[in-house]
Design an enzyme around this catalytic site. Structure first.
Site, PDB file in Angstrom:
ATOM      1  N   ASP A  46     -15.707  -3.884  -4.940  1.00 22.06           N
ATOM      2  CA  ASP A  46     -15.698  -5.125  -4.156  1.00 22.06           C
ATOM      3  C   ASP A  46     -17.107  -5.702  -4.211  1.00 22.06           C
ATOM      4  OD1 ASP A  46     -13.602  -6.231  -1.747  1.00 22.06           O
ATOM      5  OD2 ASP A  46     -15.691  -6.915  -1.570  1.00 22.06           O
ATOM      6  N   SER A  47     -17.245  -7.011  -4.057  1.00 26.83           N
ATOM      7  CA  SER A  47     -18.581  -7.603  -4.074  1.00 26.83           C
ATOM      8  C   SER A  47     -19.265  -7.467  -2.712  1.00 26.83           C
ATOM      9  CB  SER A  47     -18.494  -9.078  -4.473  1.00 26.83           C
ATOM     10  OG  SER A  47     -17.631  -9.759  -3.587  1.00 26.83           O
ATOM     11  N   ARG A  67       0.841  -1.211   0.000  1.00 27.68           N
ATOM     12  CA  ARG A  67       0.000   0.000   0.000  1.00 27.68           C
ATOM     13  C   ARG A  67       0.870   1.253   0.000  1.00 27.68           C
ATOM     14  NH1 ARG A  67      -4.297  -3.248   2.981  1.00 27.68           N
ATOM     15  NH2 ARG A  67      -3.097  -3.164   4.896  1.00 27.68           N
ATOM     16  N   CYS A 103      -2.514 -14.142  -2.881  1.00 30.26           N
ATOM     17  CA  CYS A 103      -2.300 -14.648  -1.527  1.00 30.26           C
ATOM     18  C   CYS A 103      -2.617 -16.138  -1.462  1.00 30.26           C
ATOM     19  CB  CYS A 103      -3.117 -13.858  -0.514  1.00 30.26           C
ATOM     20  SG  CYS A 103      -4.882 -13.932  -0.796  1.00 30.26           S
TER      21      CYS A 103
END
Ligand code: SAH
Length: 413
Positions: free
Chosen positions: A264-265, A226, A358
């Protein structure tokens, strides 16, 4: 707190185990897992959390760890080489070493980070995350339960907190008989006065829902990536795919991105992203950035944005683990390739792609190759700026634990 009272104390019994020569070798080299299939003989049937001592054929000590009858990872090794008593002092020692490892990280500007990263800190199956004055203790094995009293005693010594909250992996939640009434979200020590908990990461304020959030409430492992995004964001319109609560979005805004889209969902995650922007309006970049939320499937959303002619100068793609088991690897690689191609479809020439994986089952090489194939599919050339791995508070304890990899690249014409 009284929820802890129902837990049985650690058993006095020691299980004696003999294992295959290969397993002996792996344990001696420091591998923290003993698999069920490697056990040759066992002195008695074990209960969750019994101390299991592994001997070689000449009855010499190899390792000691916590027994988990329900898991193929049958023993979570705590110590190999020289025998050790597994007690409050032992745990306090391991915890103190973990705290020391993070000394450079913790402070005014960063009060949210991983304090204990399982195998990487010599405490297999246990994660402890700090969110300011609250600790979240997450268990991946029921074998830890009888040792919680002693662990918490050690924790109180080396990392005092206002509250310690318990989170349980899905596998652990499915074993109610081993939990003695403890449930996901229980307070193990102190008092949780507010949830979500507000903490700082590199000076940015975030909320973590320590009771219901994914993982323990925040994806602490992406802090360094980030920060990298912040350094690349000035003047760039940014799209954050799989944004969760807006971690990357906030850094991009503070770094000077004039417009940020968080996709995002999960509607609750994006609602938190909106609140996180409000928490940081004292940063000029955050106050100046336009922030839009898209509750949408990532694949469908990227295709829709491309079709609508929306273009960006910076895209972050940080999906959940696609491969949780071996058989899912091909499908995961296919998804990474598709996502890379889709993201490149909305990136202007010279735009920056930040893409992470990930999935511990997918190797770094396979992942980067999949992204390259996606770029070829999209007829774009990637100029690599960086490949990154694990941050200091997520030390790698075994090869299989190296799950995080991230590519930063410029998408040329
Ligand atoms: N980048 C985030 C962490 C992402 S975690 C951070 O820095 O904090 C993965 C996110 O993907 C979760 O928020 C989850 O809600 C979301 N997600 C999972 N499947 C999705 C899909 N098909 N489309 C969009 N979002 C999805």
């Amino acid at each position: 707190m009284d929820s802890l009272a129902a837990l049985p104390p650690p058993s006095e019994r020691r299980l004696a185990l003999r294992v295959t020569p290969e397993a002996q070798r792996a344990l001696r080299q420091g591998h923290p897992w003993l698999f069920d299939r490697a056990i040759v003989s066992q002195s008695a049937a074990g209960q969750p959390g019994d101390l299991a001592v592994i001997f070689d054929e000449r009855r010499r000590f190899v390792a000691i760890g916590l027994y988990d009858p329900a898991s193929p990872i049958r023993v979570r090794v705590l110590q190999q080489g020289a025998p050790a008593a597994i007690d409050a002092a032992f745990f306090a020692g391991r915890l103190a070493a973990a705290v020391a490892r993070r000394a450079a990280l913790a402070g005014q500007e960063t009060s949210g980070y991983r304090l204990v990263h399982g195998e990487g800190d010599g405490l297999s199956g246990l994660v402890i995350d700090r969110y300011d004055r609250v600790l979240v203790l997450k268990l991946y094995s029921t074998a830890w339960l009888p040792h919680l009293h002693q662990l918490l005693a050690g924790l109180a010594q080396v990392a005092p907190a206002e509250a310690v909250v318990l989170r349980l992996s899905r596998t652990v939640q499915r074993q109610p008989a081993a939990l003695h009434g403890l449930a996901d979200g229980a307070t193990l020590a102190g008092t949780l006065t507010a949830n979500p908990v507000i903490f700082r990461e590199n000076g940015l304020r975030f909320e973590a829902d320590v009771l219901h959030g994914q993982k323990t409430g925040f994806f602490l492992d992406q802090r360094e990536n980030r920060a990298r995004v912040e350094g690349l964001a000035a003047g760039r319109e940014m799209l954050n795919v799989f944004a969760y609560t807006g971690g990357f979005s906030l850094y991009a805004a503070r770094g000077g991105a004039p417009a940020v889209v968080s996709l995002d969902s999960s509607a609750p995650a994006l609602a938190a992203a909106g609140r996180n922007f409000e928490l940081n309006r004292h940063w000029p970049g955050v106050a100046a950035a336009r922030h839009d939320l898209l509750v949408e499937d990532a694949f469908a959303g990227l295709a829709r944005l491309a079709k609508a002619g929306r273009r960006f100068d910076l895209a972050v793609v940080d999906p959940p683990a696609f491969a949780k088991q071996q058989s899912e690897i091909p499908a995961a690689l296919h998804s990474y390739r598709r996502l890379a191609a889709l993201a490149l479809g909305v990136l202007r020439p010279g735009g920056v792609l930040v893409m992470a994986s990930c999935s511990s089952r997918v190797s770094a090489e396979e992942f980067f190759a999949a992204v390259d194939r996606g770029a070829a599919r999209a007829r774009r050339r990637l100029h690599q700026l960086a490949r990154t791995g694990h941050p200091v508070d997520h030390p790698i304890g075994l090869a299989e634990g190296a799950y995080l990899k991230c590519l930063v690249a410029v998408a040329e014409e």
